[in-house]
Write a protein that holds these residues in place. Structure first.
Motif, PDB file in Angstrom:
ATOM      1  N   GLU A  27     -12.616   8.183  -5.508  1.00  0.00           N
ATOM      2  CA  GLU A  27     -11.708   7.275  -6.191  1.00  0.00           C
ATOM      3  C   GLU A  27     -10.975   6.317  -5.258  1.00  0.00           C
ATOM      4  O   GLU A  27     -10.425   5.316  -5.702  1.00  0.00           O
ATOM      5  CB  GLU A  27     -10.677   8.082  -6.993  1.00  0.00           C
ATOM      6  CG  GLU A  27     -11.285   8.938  -8.085  1.00  0.00           C
ATOM      7  CD  GLU A  27     -10.260   9.848  -8.738  1.00  0.00           C
ATOM      8  OE1 GLU A  27      -9.131   9.954  -8.203  1.00  0.00           O
ATOM      9  OE2 GLU A  27     -10.582  10.456  -9.769  1.00  0.00           O
ATOM     10  N   VAL A  28     -10.921   6.630  -3.964  1.00  0.00           N
ATOM     11  CA  VAL A  28     -10.144   5.797  -3.044  1.00  0.00           C
ATOM     12  C   VAL A  28     -10.920   4.548  -2.632  1.00  0.00           C
ATOM     13  O   VAL A  28     -12.147   4.492  -2.730  1.00  0.00           O
ATOM     14  CB  VAL A  28      -9.734   6.592  -1.780  1.00  0.00           C
ATOM     15  CG1 VAL A  28      -8.842   7.755  -2.145  1.00  0.00           C
ATOM     16  CG2 VAL A  28     -10.957   7.061  -1.010  1.00  0.00           C
ATOM     17  N   CYS A  29     -10.175   3.555  -2.157  1.00  0.00           N
ATOM     18  CA  CYS A  29     -10.797   2.329  -1.655  1.00  0.00           C
ATOM     19  C   CYS A  29     -11.560   2.621  -0.368  1.00  0.00           C
ATOM     20  O   CYS A  29     -11.233   3.550   0.363  1.00  0.00           O
ATOM     21  CB  CYS A  29      -9.732   1.274  -1.380  1.00  0.00           C
ATOM     22  SG  CYS A  29      -8.734   0.818  -2.821  1.00  0.00           S
ATOM     23  N   LYS A  30     -12.558   1.818  -0.077  1.00  0.00           N
ATOM     24  CA  LYS A  30     -13.323   1.996   1.147  1.00  0.00           C
ATOM     25  C   LYS A  30     -12.508   1.630   2.374  1.00  0.00           C
ATOM     26  O   LYS A  30     -12.753   2.139   3.473  1.00  0.00           O
ATOM     27  CB  LYS A  30     -14.602   1.161   1.097  1.00  0.00           C
ATOM     28  CG  LYS A  30     -15.607   1.637   0.051  1.00  0.00           C
ATOM     29  CD  LYS A  30     -16.876   0.810   0.096  1.00  0.00           C
ATOM     30  CE  LYS A  30     -17.900   1.326  -0.931  1.00  0.00           C
ATOM     31  NZ  LYS A  30     -19.138   0.514  -0.916  1.00  0.00           N
ATOM     32  N   ASN A  31     -11.543   0.744   2.189  1.00  0.00           N
ATOM     33  CA  ASN A  31     -10.677   0.310   3.292  1.00  0.00           C
ATOM     34  C   ASN A  31      -9.287   0.898   3.096  1.00  0.00           C
ATOM     35  O   ASN A  31      -8.687   0.743   2.025  1.00  0.00           O
ATOM     36  CB  ASN A  31     -10.608  -1.220   3.315  1.00  0.00           C
ATOM     37  CG  ASN A  31      -9.861  -1.760   4.509  1.00  0.00           C
ATOM     38  OD1 ASN A  31      -8.717  -1.410   4.753  1.00  0.00           O
ATOM     39  ND2 ASN A  31     -10.511  -2.622   5.266  1.00  0.00           N
ATOM     40  N   ASP A  34      -6.454  -1.453   1.872  1.00  0.00           N
ATOM     41  CA  ASP A  34      -6.488  -1.700   0.424  1.00  0.00           C
ATOM     42  C   ASP A  34      -5.881  -0.520  -0.333  1.00  0.00           C
ATOM     43  O   ASP A  34      -5.145  -0.707  -1.301  1.00  0.00           O
ATOM     44  CB  ASP A  34      -7.931  -1.932  -0.042  1.00  0.00           C
ATOM     45  CG  ASP A  34      -8.535  -3.204   0.518  1.00  0.00           C
ATOM     46  OD1 ASP A  34      -7.764  -4.122   0.867  1.00  0.00           O
ATOM     47  OD2 ASP A  34      -9.776  -3.276   0.620  1.00  0.00           O
ATOM     48  N   GLN A  35      -6.213   0.694   0.118  1.00  0.00           N
ATOM     49  CA  GLN A  35      -5.673   1.888  -0.531  1.00  0.00           C
ATOM     50  C   GLN A  35      -4.158   1.953  -0.359  1.00  0.00           C
ATOM     51  O   GLN A  35      -3.426   2.270  -1.299  1.00  0.00           O
ATOM     52  CB  GLN A  35      -6.323   3.147   0.059  1.00  0.00           C
ATOM     53  CG  GLN A  35      -5.875   4.445  -0.588  1.00  0.00           C
ATOM     54  CD  GLN A  35      -6.271   4.542  -2.057  1.00  0.00           C
ATOM     55  OE1 GLN A  35      -7.346   4.078  -2.451  1.00  0.00           O
ATOM     56  NE2 GLN A  35      -5.407   5.143  -2.872  1.00  0.00           N
ATOM     57  N   SER A  37      -2.138  -0.608   0.136  1.00  0.00           N
ATOM     58  CA  SER A  37      -1.550  -1.687  -0.665  1.00  0.00           C
ATOM     59  C   SER A  37      -1.466  -1.292  -2.137  1.00  0.00           C
ATOM     60  O   SER A  37      -0.491  -1.610  -2.831  1.00  0.00           O
ATOM     61  CB  SER A  37      -2.371  -2.971  -0.504  1.00  0.00           C
ATOM     62  OG  SER A  37      -2.362  -3.406   0.840  1.00  0.00           O
ATOM     63  N   GLU A  38      -2.481  -0.589  -2.608  1.00  0.00           N
ATOM     64  CA  GLU A  38      -2.497  -0.116  -3.998  1.00  0.00           C
ATOM     65  C   GLU A  38      -1.378   0.890  -4.239  1.00  0.00           C
ATOM     66  O   GLU A  38      -0.635   0.787  -5.224  1.00  0.00           O
ATOM     67  CB  GLU A  38      -3.861   0.509  -4.299  1.00  0.00           C
ATOM     68  CG  GLU A  38      -4.064   0.915  -5.742  1.00  0.00           C
ATOM     69  CD  GLU A  38      -5.460   1.447  -5.978  1.00  0.00           C
ATOM     70  OE1 GLU A  38      -5.583   2.641  -6.327  1.00  0.00           O
ATOM     71  OE2 GLU A  38      -6.432   0.680  -5.797  1.00  0.00           O
ATOM     72  N   TRP A  39      -1.243   1.859  -3.343  1.00  0.00           N
ATOM     73  CA  TRP A  39      -0.179   2.855  -3.481  1.00  0.00           C
ATOM     74  C   TRP A  39       1.200   2.221  -3.318  1.00  0.00           C
ATOM     75  O   TRP A  39       2.144   2.574  -4.022  1.00  0.00           O
ATOM     76  CB  TRP A  39      -0.377   3.973  -2.450  1.00  0.00           C
ATOM     77  CG  TRP A  39      -1.221   5.098  -2.965  1.00  0.00           C
ATOM     78  CD1 TRP A  39      -2.130   5.043  -3.979  1.00  0.00           C
ATOM     79  CD2 TRP A  39      -1.203   6.455  -2.497  1.00  0.00           C
ATOM     80  NE1 TRP A  39      -2.703   6.279  -4.165  1.00  0.00           N
ATOM     81  CE2 TRP A  39      -2.148   7.167  -3.278  1.00  0.00           C
ATOM     82  CE3 TRP A  39      -0.518   7.129  -1.506  1.00  0.00           C
ATOM     83  CZ2 TRP A  39      -2.407   8.524  -3.082  1.00  0.00           C
ATOM     84  CZ3 TRP A  39      -0.763   8.474  -1.314  1.00  0.00           C
ATOM     85  CH2 TRP A  39      -1.705   9.170  -2.093  1.00  0.00           C
ATOM     86  N   GLU A  77      -4.874  -6.604   7.401  1.00  0.00           N
ATOM     87  CA  GLU A  77      -5.982  -5.998   8.132  1.00  0.00           C
ATOM     88  C   GLU A  77      -5.653  -5.775   9.609  1.00  0.00           C
ATOM     89  O   GLU A  77      -6.213  -4.885  10.253  1.00  0.00           O
ATOM     90  CB  GLU A  77      -7.235  -6.855   8.003  1.00  0.00           C
ATOM     91  CG  GLU A  77      -7.904  -6.773   6.649  1.00  0.00           C
ATOM     92  CD  GLU A  77      -8.364  -5.371   6.302  1.00  0.00           C
ATOM     93  OE1 GLU A  77      -8.876  -4.663   7.194  1.00  0.00           O
ATOM     94  OE2 GLU A  77      -8.207  -4.967   5.134  1.00  0.00           O
ATOM     95  N   TYR A 205      -8.708   8.614   6.634  1.00  0.00           N
ATOM     96  CA  TYR A 205      -9.565   7.535   7.145  1.00  0.00           C
ATOM     97  C   TYR A 205      -9.428   7.542   8.667  1.00  0.00           C
ATOM     98  O   TYR A 205      -8.318   7.536   9.192  1.00  0.00           O
ATOM     99  CB  TYR A 205      -9.112   6.173   6.647  1.00  0.00           C
ATOM    100  CG  TYR A 205      -9.227   5.912   5.168  1.00  0.00           C
ATOM    101  CD1 TYR A 205     -10.173   5.028   4.664  1.00  0.00           C
ATOM    102  CD2 TYR A 205      -8.342   6.512   4.269  1.00  0.00           C
ATOM    103  CE1 TYR A 205     -10.255   4.737   3.308  1.00  0.00           C
ATOM    104  CE2 TYR A 205      -8.407   6.242   2.906  1.00  0.00           C
ATOM    105  CZ  TYR A 205      -9.364   5.351   2.434  1.00  0.00           C
ATOM    106  OH  TYR A 205      -9.431   5.070   1.091  1.00  0.00           O
TER     107      TYR A 205
END
Length: 219
Positions: A27-31, A34-35, A37-39, A77, A205
């Motif tokens: 379910e998590v972002c590949k980057n 991004d994950q 930023s979402e949280w 990034e 990660y």
């Protein structure tokens, strides 16, 4: 619970169950940026107090650690940005040992993010641009406070503030040479989601050759 009961409760007995959400590798972002930023956006939307507050841990060249809360002032990034007095304890430690760790804890969402990486100073232009956005009182405070130095009294500190305020009366307040930003370039980021029975979800990660490897850690 009454005040009397609260006062007698042992620290060792303090606990609560975590049960709001789950976190899976699928379910998590590949980057991880991004994950994050979402949280972060979800925490911000939940109106959490000081959502950008993070624990910053630094260490001397000999490995003696110290921690404190600072505020995140940008993420992309390239990494995570924050600002401080370069002559403060954290500033001195980052200068001699440019490795640090960050930790966000959003208790109402039962979430934690841990970040590790190398730290470098931001350019003076970048620091200057941010400094100009700060409230005037905060800019004066940056000049007035010899951060982490011992002071004889609160009165001494306030006297210095008044002196600086008078010095820059009706003038633009310039960026001090001893103040500016840092960028933490992350090589490891861990997302923690509280779960029942202390069987928490931990998705990590880790950067290898410019690629992010994703794996689960035992709680």
């Amino acid at each position: 619970m009454s005040e009397d009961n609260r006062s007698t409760k042992s620290i060792a007995e303090l606990r609560r169950e975590y049960s709001q959400q789950a976190l899976a590798e699928s379910e998590v972002c590949k980057n991880p940026i991004d994950q994050f930023s979402e949280w972060f956006e979800q925490a911000y939307s939940a109106d959490l107090l000081d959502v950008n507050a993070m624990n910053l841990s630094t260490a001397t060249k000999q490995g003696k650690p110290s921690s404190r809360i600072v505020l995140l002032k940008g993420v992309d990034e390239a990494g995570f940005r924050f600002y401080t007095n370069y002559e403060s304890r954290k500033g001195r430690e980052l200068n001699e040992n440019p490795h640090a760790a960050l930790c966000f804890y959003w208790a109402p969402l039962e979430r934690q993010v841990r970040i590790e990486g190398e730290v470098e100073r931001l350019s003076r232009l970048t620091s200057e641009a941010y400094f100009k956005q700060r409230p005037r009182e905060s800019r004066l405070g940056a000049w007035a406070s010899k951060q982490s130095d011992q002071v004889s009294s609160r009165e001494e500190l306030e006297k210095r503030f008044r002196k600086i305020k008078q010095k820059f009366k009706n003038e633009e307040i310039p960026l001090p040479d001893f103040w500016g930003g840092f960028l933490l370039r992350a090589h490891r980021i861990e997302f923690w989601q509280g779960r029942k029975g202390r069987m928490h979800d931990r998705i990590c990660y880790e950067k290898s050759n410019a690629e992010w490897n994703i794996f689960r850690l035992a709680p």
